[in-house]
Design an enzyme around this catalytic site. Structure first.
Site, PDB file in Angstrom:
ATOM      1  N   SER A  77      16.078  43.062  51.407  1.00  0.00           N
ATOM      2  CA  SER A  77      15.100  42.898  52.478  1.00  0.00           C
ATOM      3  C   SER A  77      13.864  42.135  51.984  1.00  0.00           C
ATOM      4  CB  SER A  77      14.646  44.258  53.007  1.00  0.00           C
ATOM      5  OG  SER A  77      15.733  44.985  53.517  1.00  0.00           O
TER       6      SER A  77
HETATM    7  N1  SAH Z   1      17.821  48.552  51.355  1.00  0.00           N
HETATM    8  C1  SAH Z   1      18.505  47.347  50.922  1.00  0.00           C
HETATM    9  C2  SAH Z   1      18.754  46.417  52.095  1.00  0.00           C
HETATM   10  C3  SAH Z   1      20.161  45.922  52.060  1.00  0.00           C
HETATM   11  S1  SAH Z   1      20.753  45.100  53.495  1.00  0.00           S
HETATM   12  C4  SAH Z   1      17.763  46.656  49.799  1.00  0.00           C
HETATM   13  O1  SAH Z   1      16.633  47.079  49.454  1.00  0.00           O
HETATM   14  O2  SAH Z   1      18.297  45.735  49.214  1.00  0.00           O
HETATM   15  C5  SAH Z   1      21.519  46.423  54.398  1.00  0.00           C
HETATM   16  C6  SAH Z   1      22.634  47.165  53.704  1.00  0.00           C
HETATM   17  O3  SAH Z   1      23.143  48.092  54.654  1.00  0.00           O
HETATM   18  C7  SAH Z   1      23.817  46.309  53.272  1.00  0.00           C
HETATM   19  O4  SAH Z   1      24.046  46.493  51.913  1.00  0.00           O
HETATM   20  C8  SAH Z   1      24.992  46.842  54.110  1.00  0.00           C
HETATM   21  O5  SAH Z   1      26.234  46.833  53.422  1.00  0.00           O
HETATM   22  C9  SAH Z   1      24.523  48.251  54.398  1.00  0.00           C
HETATM   23  N2  SAH Z   1      25.144  48.885  55.564  1.00  0.00           N
HETATM   24  C10 SAH Z   1      25.454  48.343  56.776  1.00  0.00           C
HETATM   25  N3  SAH Z   1      26.007  49.263  57.589  1.00  0.00           N
HETATM   26  C11 SAH Z   1      26.062  50.431  56.873  1.00  0.00           C
HETATM   27  C12 SAH Z   1      26.548  51.756  57.148  1.00  0.00           C
HETATM   28  N4  SAH Z   1      27.105  52.086  58.313  1.00  0.00           N
HETATM   29  N5  SAH Z   1      26.429  52.689  56.165  1.00  0.00           N
HETATM   30  C13 SAH Z   1      25.887  52.398  54.971  1.00  0.00           C
HETATM   31  N6  SAH Z   1      25.414  51.169  54.647  1.00  0.00           N
HETATM   32  C14 SAH Z   1      25.499  50.196  55.575  1.00  0.00           C
END
Ligand code: SAH
Length: 233
Positions: A77
């Site tokens: 993010s």
């Molecule tokens: N908090 C992260 C943001 C990653 S982007 C950071 O600091 O880097 C969002 C993430 O949510 C992705 O890795 C994606 O695989 C995950 N995601 C999407 N749907 C999800 C679900 N149902 N359960 C768990 N993770 C999920």
């Protein structure tokens, strides 16, 4: 210190130099100038070496205020977004916090730096595997779960705070149920890549209040877990 990247068997150094620290301080000043006031959030982000959560070749992008691709088609993010969501949670030390979407592990590290007890769920196996090796090396010890964050973690709830770091089409009812009374959830809700940040407070057993925190862009919250053969992305 050297660690192995489980996906690509790549080796890299966990180095946090004066140059990195200087760039990070500038980034924190920029985030503050964009309206983030909570000093505990800014302090935590000043401590966490964001460049270590990105591919080595992208190090020069780690301290600009932008989202960036990580593996499995996901993104780390934007720093401002991390700051906004964290500030909106009104974190207190020792809060029990659930994060949906571990991704790179950066947001998780910021929360751990603030002294919370963190439970983090990721549906992409490679990201889950990587974060659970990297974070402890940096001194952060959340509990990691490979699973579907739509369902939350019923046996570990209720949570004082819930942060969803992927865009949902609506607020999953299971997550609402796992919020403690008086607890807050911060979740981007919308379609495709246009989400409104919802800040939800559980006022009583059955009543939730909701405030809109502006527009953001997230990768989608997807149902189920991804499997290795890619039939489920
Ligand atoms: N908090 C992260 C943001 C990653 S982007 C950071 O600091 O880097 C969002 C993430 O949510 C992705 O890795 C994606 O695989 C995950 N995601 C999407 N749907 C999800 C679900 N149902 N359960 C768990 N993770 C999920």
């Amino acid at each position: 210190m050297v660690i192995l990247y489980p996906d690509h068997q790549k080796i890299f150094q966990l180095e946090d130099s004066f140059k990195h620290k200087g760039l990070r301080k500038k980034l924190i000043d920029e985030i503050r100038s964009k309206g983030i006031k909570d000093q505990s959030v800014l302090n935590a982000m000043n401590e966490v070496p964001r460049h270590l959560f990105m591919d080595n070749s992208f190090v020069s992008f780690a301290y600009v205020d932008k989202a960036f691709p990580i593996s499995a088609g996901q993104t780390i993010s934007q720093p401002y977004t991390v700051a906004f969501q964290t500030e909106a949670l009104q974190i207190k030390r020792l809060d029990r916090v659930l994060e949906v979407g571990t991704g790179s592990g950066y947001q998780a590290a910021v929360l751990c730096e603030m002294g919370v007890s963190l439970y983090t769920i990721e549906r992409q196996r490679s990201l889950f595997d990587y974060a659970r090796i990297l974070l402890p090396k940096l001194g952060y010890h959340p509990q990691f779960f490979y699973g579907d964050g739509y369902l939350g973690l019923p046996t570990y709830g209720p949570f004082d705070k819930i942060i969803v770091t992927a865009g949902a089409t609506s607020v999953p009812s299971q997550l609402k149920e796992q919020l403690a009374i008086g607890g807050r959830m911060v979740i981007p809700v919308g379609v495709r890549e246009h989400q409104v940040m919802k800040i939800i407070t559980r006022e009583s057993d059955a009543f939730y209040s909701e405030v809109d925190g502006g527009n953001f862009v997230f990768v989608p919250l997807l149902p189920g877990i991804s499997d290795q053969n890619k039939t489920n992305p």
